[in-house]
Design an enzyme around this catalytic site. Structure first.
Site, short mmCIF file in Angstrom:
data_model
loop_
_atom_site.label_atom_id
_atom_site.label_comp_id
_atom_site.label_asym_id
_atom_site.label_seq_id
_atom_site.Cartn_x
_atom_site.Cartn_y
_atom_site.Cartn_z
N ASP A 182 0.84 -1.20 0.00
CA ASP A 182 0.00 0.00 0.00
C ASP A 182 0.87 1.24 0.00
O ASP A 182 1.44 1.61 1.02
CB ASP A 182 -0.89 -0.01 1.25
CG ASP A 182 -1.97 -1.07 1.14
OD1 ASP A 182 -2.10 -1.87 2.07
OD2 ASP A 182 -2.65 -1.09 0.11
N ASP A 213 -10.66 -5.05 -1.18
CA ASP A 213 -9.61 -4.65 -0.25
C ASP A 213 -10.18 -3.75 0.84
O ASP A 213 -10.72 -2.70 0.55
CB ASP A 213 -8.54 -3.90 -1.07
CG ASP A 213 -7.40 -3.40 -0.22
OD1 ASP A 213 -6.51 -2.74 -0.77
OD2 ASP A 213 -7.41 -3.64 1.01
#
Ligand code: DX5
Length: 210
Positions: A34, A170
């Protein structure tokens, strides 16, 4: 289509990042990174200098939560990643097509992500060109947030349009909701805290698949 499990290292213990990755390597399918710029999302995470230190056979899945994905791509191409996803919210159709072309020319698959409040209609024109749709089930920026089940309708809609397509979800995914994500049509589940907060990571990943 097989169900892929993609742990997100945002929830890993950064004091021992390599051993954290080692602990899931033989059980996971991809590894998600991320990348957060503190502008598109309120958090700041890490960039290529940190990621290139990770030694893994897992395909690296870079999730760019940044306002300027066009400026960030090259550093990740240089370290050898497999997938890069950028956000619809910071690109128009022209920019999306340009980003997809850069990624494909570099031999990397391209994904487009939509936040919970972004309708699927926003990306319908580019879905035929990308390799993956990422439907966020939290507002991006932090791990450990609550799953937003309203987004499942977008997953169902995307799956009905594209029966054989990588649809990733997600955010807030764990053993309690993985089955409904899969039933809705997701075939790639990103999980951070559900995996890295577990003592038994193999079991945690297996519980997401079933
Ligand atoms: C949120 C990130 C997610 C997050 C997932 O902005 O994109 O990948 O790390 O973490 P959990 O699974 O704990 O919600």
């Amino acid at each position: 289509m097989p169900i892929l499990i993609t742990p997100s290292i945002l929830s890993a213990d950064f004091k021992c990042l390599q051993s954290e990755v080692d602990s899931i390597e033989s059980h996971a399918d991809w590894l998600q990174v991320d990348v957060m710029d503190g502008h598109f999302v309120p958090n700041l995470s890490f960039g290529a200098p940190v990621i290139k230190c990770i030694d893994t056979s897992l395909p690296l899945d870079i999730h760019l939560m940044v306002s300027n994905p066009e400026d960030r791509i090259s550093e990740f191409l240089e370290i050898g990643v497999s997938h890069i996803t950028f956000h619809a919210e910071v690109t128009d159709i022209k920019e999306r097509l340009a980003l997809i072309s850069v990624l494909h020319n570099a031999g990397v698959t391209a994904g487009i992500a939509i936040n919970p409040e972004t309708p699927l209609s926003e990306v319908l024109d580019v879905l035929p060109e990308v390799d993956l749709l990422l439907v966020m089930s939290v507002h991006p920026g932090f791990g450990g947030q609550k799953f937003i089940s309203d987004v499942l309708q977008k997953v169902e809609e995307a799956r009905s349009l594209y029966p054989d397509f990588m649809i990733q979800m997600d955010g807030g995914i764990d053993a309690s909701n993985a089955k409904e994500c899969i039933s809705a049509g997701a075939n790639n589940l990103v999980a951070g805290s559900a995996v890295f907060s577990a003592e038994d990571r193999a079991e945690a990943i297996s519980a997401l698949r079933s």
